[in-house]
Design an enzyme around this catalytic site. Structure first.
Site, mmCIF file in Angstrom:
data_model
loop_
_atom_site.group_PDB
_atom_site.id
_atom_site.type_symbol
_atom_site.label_atom_id
_atom_site.label_comp_id
_atom_site.label_asym_id
_atom_site.label_seq_id
_atom_site.Cartn_x
_atom_site.Cartn_y
_atom_site.Cartn_z
ATOM 1 N N ASP A 1 85.456 14.121 101.297
ATOM 2 C CA ASP A 1 84.420 14.188 100.261
ATOM 3 C C ASP A 1 84.768 15.251 99.209
ATOM 4 O O ASP A 1 85.447 16.233 99.508
ATOM 5 C CB ASP A 1 83.075 14.518 100.925
ATOM 6 C CG ASP A 1 81.901 14.189 100.025
ATOM 7 O OD1 ASP A 1 82.111 13.561 98.965
ATOM 8 O OD2 ASP A 1 80.764 14.564 100.372
ATOM 9 N N HIS B 1 89.979 11.048 92.761
ATOM 10 C CA HIS B 1 90.350 10.106 93.825
ATOM 11 C C HIS B 1 91.870 10.018 93.947
ATOM 12 O O HIS B 1 92.415 9.924 95.038
ATOM 13 C CB HIS B 1 89.773 8.713 93.531
ATOM 14 C CG HIS B 1 88.271 8.686 93.566
ATOM 15 N ND1 HIS B 1 87.545 9.294 94.564
ATOM 16 C CD2 HIS B 1 87.359 8.124 92.725
ATOM 17 C CE1 HIS B 1 86.249 9.110 94.336
ATOM 18 N NE2 HIS B 1 86.107 8.414 93.232
ATOM 19 N N LEU C 1 101.580 8.172 115.540
ATOM 20 C CA LEU C 1 100.211 8.373 115.040
ATOM 21 C C LEU C 1 99.588 7.057 114.565
ATOM 22 O O LEU C 1 100.227 6.290 113.844
ATOM 23 C CB LEU C 1 100.253 9.351 113.849
ATOM 24 C CG LEU C 1 98.947 9.515 113.076
ATOM 25 C CD1 LEU C 1 97.957 10.375 113.871
ATOM 26 C CD2 LEU C 1 99.189 10.142 111.701
HETATM 27 C C1 FPP Z 1 84.132 10.797 98.339
HETATM 28 O O1 FPP Z 1 84.204 11.692 97.273
HETATM 29 C C2 FPP Z 1 85.357 10.053 98.382
HETATM 30 C C3 FPP Z 1 85.437 8.705 98.291
HETATM 31 C C4 FPP Z 1 84.277 7.815 98.212
HETATM 32 C C5 FPP Z 1 86.732 8.042 98.263
HETATM 33 C C6 FPP Z 1 87.745 8.649 99.167
HETATM 34 C C7 FPP Z 1 89.046 8.113 98.823
HETATM 35 C C8 FPP Z 1 90.173 8.833 98.809
HETATM 36 C C9 FPP Z 1 90.241 10.238 99.203
HETATM 37 C C10 FPP Z 1 91.449 8.217 98.474
HETATM 38 C C11 FPP Z 1 91.735 7.154 99.468
HETATM 39 C C12 FPP Z 1 93.107 6.909 99.602
HETATM 40 C C13 FPP Z 1 93.594 5.881 100.300
HETATM 41 C C14 FPP Z 1 95.013 5.871 100.589
HETATM 42 C C15 FPP Z 1 92.775 4.781 100.773
HETATM 43 P P1 FPP Z 1 83.170 11.564 96.093
HETATM 44 O O2 FPP Z 1 83.758 10.691 95.056
HETATM 45 O O3 FPP Z 1 81.861 11.092 96.628
HETATM 46 O O4 FPP Z 1 83.088 13.027 95.595
HETATM 47 P P2 FPP Z 1 81.793 13.729 94.983
HETATM 48 O O5 FPP Z 1 80.768 13.774 96.078
HETATM 49 O O6 FPP Z 1 82.287 15.076 94.611
HETATM 50 O O7 FPP Z 1 81.365 12.910 93.809
#
Ligand code: FPP
Length: 255
Positions: A35, A52, A146
């Site tokens: 997050d 992201h 893994l």
């Molecule tokens: C939450 O942060 C994150 C997500 C909803 C997406 C997570 C995805 C990645 C870390 C990349 C994935 C990579 C692969 C290889 C699948 P948020 O956007 O809700 O952050 P915020 O709360 O600060 O807005």
């Protein structure tokens, strides 16, 4: 093995510094709620997508760190059933990330004997996303290192409802007696079937909630929260979580 020992003891390695961890007590399964991508980007005056994208690099970093430590299963919450509510452009971007990640990293994952899996509701995923993930699953199916388990379009309540529905169907067809339903019946019908419950849950970005993630499976998991946003989450933070896990006494309701 040599690489793993170097990571553990920090000797003769260009890798991150010594985590001073007990190699006998490495969590078998670590699950992570990744997050804070959006806030990380906002703080830098960047679009959310940049967060992201940077988060994708952390996925690589932490996968390799988990592998070196000897973690057996790493489950990453990449997209929830609730994330469809986000603006279309963001959803489309997120749906391209598995493809991009795998096109860059699959070769190295294979070299490191990593097995890719996916845990989620496949039906709603765009074809290009599912295809990329399924190809990676097929190409790594025989690896026994893994297990990198992407929770993609995953929602715990939906998972449990579908499990209960399947069990109910088996009962109505006379294949199962209600009296025989126990925890193992439920586990066998969850999307995580065959994967042990997480020993450790990590959530980044300072939020203290589960957000519909593995509600059944986390019943006895240790939890570790950090204010650090996912894009800046390093191997050292990861080791710190494992170090804290190793300090805890797990009693599973006993004494
Ligand atoms: C939450 O942060 C994150 C997500 C909803 C997406 C997570 C995805 C990645 C870390 C990349 C994935 C990579 C692969 C290889 C699948 P948020 O956007 O809700 O952050 P915020 O709360 O600060 O807005």
């Amino acid at each position: 093995m040599l690489q793993r020992l170097k990571a553990l003891f920090g000797k003769a390695s260009a890798k991150p510094t010594s985590p001073a961890l007990d190699p006998e007590a490495i969590p078998k399964h670590i699950a992570i709620i990744m997050d804070g991508n959006g806030r990380w980007a906002k703080n830098r005056g960047l679009p959310r997508m940049a967060g992201h994208h940077s988060g994708m690099k952390t996925v690589k970093r932490i996968t390799m760190a988990a592998d070196r430590l000897g973690v057996k299963y790493l489950t990453l919450y990449a997209f929830s059933t609730e994330n469809w509510k986000r603006p279309k452009a963001e959803v489309e971007f997120l749906m391209k990330l598995p493809q991009e990640f795998l096109s860059i990293e699959l070769k190295e994952l294979i070299e490191n004997n990593v097995q890719v899996r996916m845990m989620g509701h496949k039906g709603d995923l765009p074809d290009h996303t599912l295809k990329a993930v399924e190809e990676a699953i097929a190409q790594t199916a025989n690896n026994d290192g893994l297990v990198l388990n992407f929770a993609l379009n995953y929602g715990s309540r939906k998972e449990m409802i579908e499990a209960v529905r399947d069990i109910g169907q088996a009962v109505s067809e006379g294949k199962l007696s209600p009296a025989d339903i126990d925890e193992s019946t439920m586990e066998a019908h969850l999307l995580s079937a065959g994967i042990p419950d997480p020993d450790l849950l990590i959530r980044t970005s300072g939020e203290l909630r589960l957000s519909n993630f593995m509600l059944w499976q986390l019943a006895y998991s240790e939890m570790w929260f950090t204010d650090v946003y996912w894009p800046e989450f390093t191997e050292e933070h990861f080791y710190e979580a494992v170090r804290e896990y190793q300090r805890r006494g797990r009693r599973y309701g006993g004494l």
